[in-house]
Design an enzyme around this catalytic site. Structure first.
Site, PDB file in Angstrom:
ATOM      1  N   ARG A  56       0.832  -1.206   0.000  1.00 56.96           N
ATOM      2  CA  ARG A  56       0.000   0.000   0.000  1.00 56.96           C
ATOM      3  C   ARG A  56       0.868   1.258   0.000  1.00 56.96           C
ATOM      4  O   ARG A  56       0.600   2.223  -0.741  1.00 56.96           O
ATOM      5  CB  ARG A  56      -0.916   0.003   1.224  1.00 56.96           C
ATOM      6  CG  ARG A  56      -2.017  -1.043   1.183  1.00 56.96           C
ATOM      7  CD  ARG A  56      -2.733  -1.130   2.509  1.00 56.96           C
ATOM      8  NE  ARG A  56      -3.709  -2.205   2.483  1.00 56.96           N
ATOM      9  CZ  ARG A  56      -3.932  -3.061   3.477  1.00 56.96           C
ATOM     10  NH1 ARG A  56      -3.235  -2.972   4.597  1.00 56.96           N
ATOM     11  NH2 ARG A  56      -4.839  -4.006   3.368  1.00 56.96           N
ATOM     12  N   PHE A  76     -11.658  -4.004  -5.720  1.00 53.09           N
ATOM     13  CA  PHE A  76     -11.671  -4.939  -4.592  1.00 53.09           C
ATOM     14  C   PHE A  76     -11.118  -4.191  -3.376  1.00 53.09           C
ATOM     15  O   PHE A  76     -10.250  -4.690  -2.658  1.00 53.09           O
ATOM     16  CB  PHE A  76     -10.865  -6.198  -4.886  1.00 53.09           C
ATOM     17  CG  PHE A  76     -11.220  -6.881  -6.181  1.00 53.09           C
ATOM     18  CD1 PHE A  76     -12.302  -7.739  -6.269  1.00 53.09           C
ATOM     19  CD2 PHE A  76     -10.461  -6.645  -7.329  1.00 53.09           C
ATOM     20  CE1 PHE A  76     -12.627  -8.357  -7.472  1.00 53.09           C
ATOM     21  CE2 PHE A  76     -10.774  -7.262  -8.537  1.00 53.09           C
ATOM     22  CZ  PHE A  76     -11.861  -8.116  -8.612  1.00 53.09           C
ATOM     23  N   ASP A 119     -16.060  -2.134  -4.651  1.00 52.75           N
ATOM     24  CA  ASP A 119     -16.136  -3.429  -3.978  1.00 52.75           C
ATOM     25  C   ASP A 119     -17.584  -3.903  -4.033  1.00 52.75           C
ATOM     26  O   ASP A 119     -18.516  -3.085  -4.006  1.00 52.75           O
ATOM     27  CB  ASP A 119     -15.667  -3.326  -2.521  1.00 52.75           C
ATOM     28  CG  ASP A 119     -15.282  -4.680  -1.936  1.00 52.75           C
ATOM     29  OD1 ASP A 119     -14.065  -4.942  -1.803  1.00 52.75           O
ATOM     30  OD2 ASP A 119     -16.180  -5.483  -1.613  1.00 52.75           O
ATOM     31  N   SER A 120     -17.775  -5.216  -4.093  1.00 51.78           N
ATOM     32  CA  SER A 120     -19.127  -5.768  -4.185  1.00 51.78           C
ATOM     33  C   SER A 120     -19.823  -5.837  -2.833  1.00 51.78           C
ATOM     34  O   SER A 120     -21.031  -6.031  -2.757  1.00 51.78           O
ATOM     35  CB  SER A 120     -19.086  -7.166  -4.806  1.00 51.78           C
ATOM     36  OG  SER A 120     -18.320  -8.049  -3.992  1.00 51.78           O
ATOM     37  N   ASP A 135      -6.756  -6.021  -6.853  1.00 51.89           N
ATOM     38  CA  ASP A 135      -6.381  -6.926  -5.763  1.00 51.89           C
ATOM     39  C   ASP A 135      -7.534  -7.899  -5.498  1.00 51.89           C
ATOM     40  O   ASP A 135      -8.221  -7.801  -4.477  1.00 51.89           O
ATOM     41  CB  ASP A 135      -6.054  -6.107  -4.511  1.00 51.89           C
ATOM     42  CG  ASP A 135      -5.535  -6.961  -3.369  1.00 51.89           C
ATOM     43  OD1 ASP A 135      -5.059  -8.085  -3.630  1.00 51.89           O
ATOM     44  OD2 ASP A 135      -5.609  -6.509  -2.205  1.00 51.89           O
ATOM     45  N   CYS A 142      -3.342 -13.554  -4.937  1.00 53.54           N
ATOM     46  CA  CYS A 142      -3.096 -14.181  -3.631  1.00 53.54           C
ATOM     47  C   CYS A 142      -3.300 -15.690  -3.705  1.00 53.54           C
ATOM     48  O   CYS A 142      -3.458 -16.348  -2.684  1.00 53.54           O
ATOM     49  CB  CYS A 142      -3.995 -13.559  -2.568  1.00 53.54           C
ATOM     50  SG  CYS A 142      -5.761 -13.787  -2.864  1.00 53.54           S
TER      51      CYS A 142
END
Length: 394
Positions: free
Chosen positions: A210, A226, A248-249, A298, A338
């Protein structure tokens, strides 16, 4: 203690200090161990190899703990391992950062145990039958070493299914964490939700990344996809981004991000949050002709295992292709995976395919990895799950 005898020629993993032995390598058992029990692992020639957790319900039948034959796997042994893991993270914690990963499973010789520190609370994930059997001893040790206000169990991960364990979540000790717990990372404040949040409540594995990405954000239009609780967004705002759009969802993620912007006293005028599926939103931006200078991708784990690799590769390629199409020439793309099954070379190849489909040239100008509180044992490459690339899209 039960002896587990390996098939001839199957002792190599143990000799190389790899912590996993698969069920197909087992020849026979001298006894009937309970799942999660510590057993002695021996070669076909009856030579001592290691001590390990045993589980006949898991493809990974043995999770190796200790390679010294004179060791005793008791509460003192666990206390020693936990003390060393915690001491190694101590330099990361100061007045600007009060959250990090204290225990990282196999990397800290405790396979199946994750412990994250969030201010005065601990969030624990128990992902192996062996750790499940001794969890109360482990909590006692953690409380003695750290004196937290509370310890919360977030063992709802899908990984427990592989050990034939049911999902579990709830208070293990002390106070229940508040709905919004304030923590600090790199001088930025966050409200996180341990009980209701994703994973253990926060993604501290992106702490360094970050800060690295935000150093490029001054005066730029940033799109954070995300975004979850806003790690990349908040760092970019702090570093003087001209505008930040966060997608973001999850409604909870968006709500938490808005809390965090207010918590830090940041100007909301140049920040916009969108609750939407990221792929859908990227297509909408493309159709609108909307462009950005910096883009963060991400996503969650697309490849939980190697069997899902082909499907995941297609998902990563399409996501990054869409992202490249909405970047200004010379814009920066910070893209991550990831998924442990996706190594960095495979990820680079996926990015090359995405660039070809997007009709864009890209330059790799940086590479991201997991921070030092998520160490990777030299004998366990599988522990290196987080990788990322910083790309200049021409």
């Amino acid at each position: 203690m039960t002896d587990v005898i390996l098939k001839k020629g199957k002792e190599k993993a143990a000799l190389l200090r790899h912590p996993w032995i698969f069920s197909g390598a087992l020849e026979r058992l001298k006894g009937k161990p309970e799942n999660g029990e510590v057993v002695t692992v021996r070669s076909a020639a009856n030579e001592f190899l290691a001590y390990a957790y045993y589980n006949d319900q898991s493809r990974v039948a043995l999770r190796l703990l200790e390679w010294k034959e004179d060791a005793v796997i008791d509460k003192a042994w666990y206390s020693d391992k936990l003390s060393k893991a915690i001491a190694a993270r101590k330099p990361l914690l100061d007045e600007n950062t009060d959250t990090c990963r204290l225990v990282f499973s196999e990397a800290d010789f405790l396979p199946g145990l994750i412990v994250d520190k969030y201010a005065d609370f601990l969030s624990v994930q128990i992902l192996s039958a062996g750790i499940e059997l001794v969890k109360h001893d482990l909590i006692d040790i953690l409380v003695e070493l750290l004196q937290p206000r509370g310890v919360f169990d977030k063992s709802d991960a899908g990984a427990r299914k592989h050990e034939n364990l049911a999902a579990d979540q709830g208070l293990l000790w002390g106070e229940h964490p508040p709905e919004f717990l304030e923590v600090k990372e790199n001088g930025i404040k966050y409200h996180i939700n341990i009980a209701g949040g994703q994973k253990s409540g926060f993604y501290c594995d992106q702490r360094d990344n970050r800060a690295i990405l935000a150093a490029h954000a001054k005066g730029k239009r940033v799109l954070d996809c995300f975004s979850y609780s806003g790690g990349f967004s908040l760092n970019c705002i702090k570093q003087g981004a001209a505008e930040v759009t966060s997608v973001d969802s999850s409604a909870l993620a968006i709500e938490t991000l808005q809390h965090n912007i207010s918590l830090n006293g940041f100007d909301k005028e140049h920040q916009r949050s969108i609750q939407s599926d990221v792929n859908k939103q990227l297509r909408a931006f493309k159709d609108e002709g909307r462009k950005f200078d910096v883009l963060v991708l991400d996503p969650p784990k697309y490849a939980p295992s190697r069997s899902a690799l082909d499907r995941a590769a297609r998902a990563y390629k399409d996501l990054n292709r869409l992202g490249m199409l909405i970047l200004e020439p010379g814009g920066l793309l910070a893209t991550f995976s990831c998924s442990g099954a996706v190594d960095i070379e495979t990820f680079k190849q996926i990015i090359a395919w995405a660039a070809l489909d997007a009709g864009r040239e890209v330059q790799i100008i940086g590479q991201f990895s997991q921070p030092e509180d998520h160490p990777v044992r030299a004998s366990f490459a599988e522990g290196e799950y987080l990788k990322g690339l910083l790309l200049r899209v021409l």
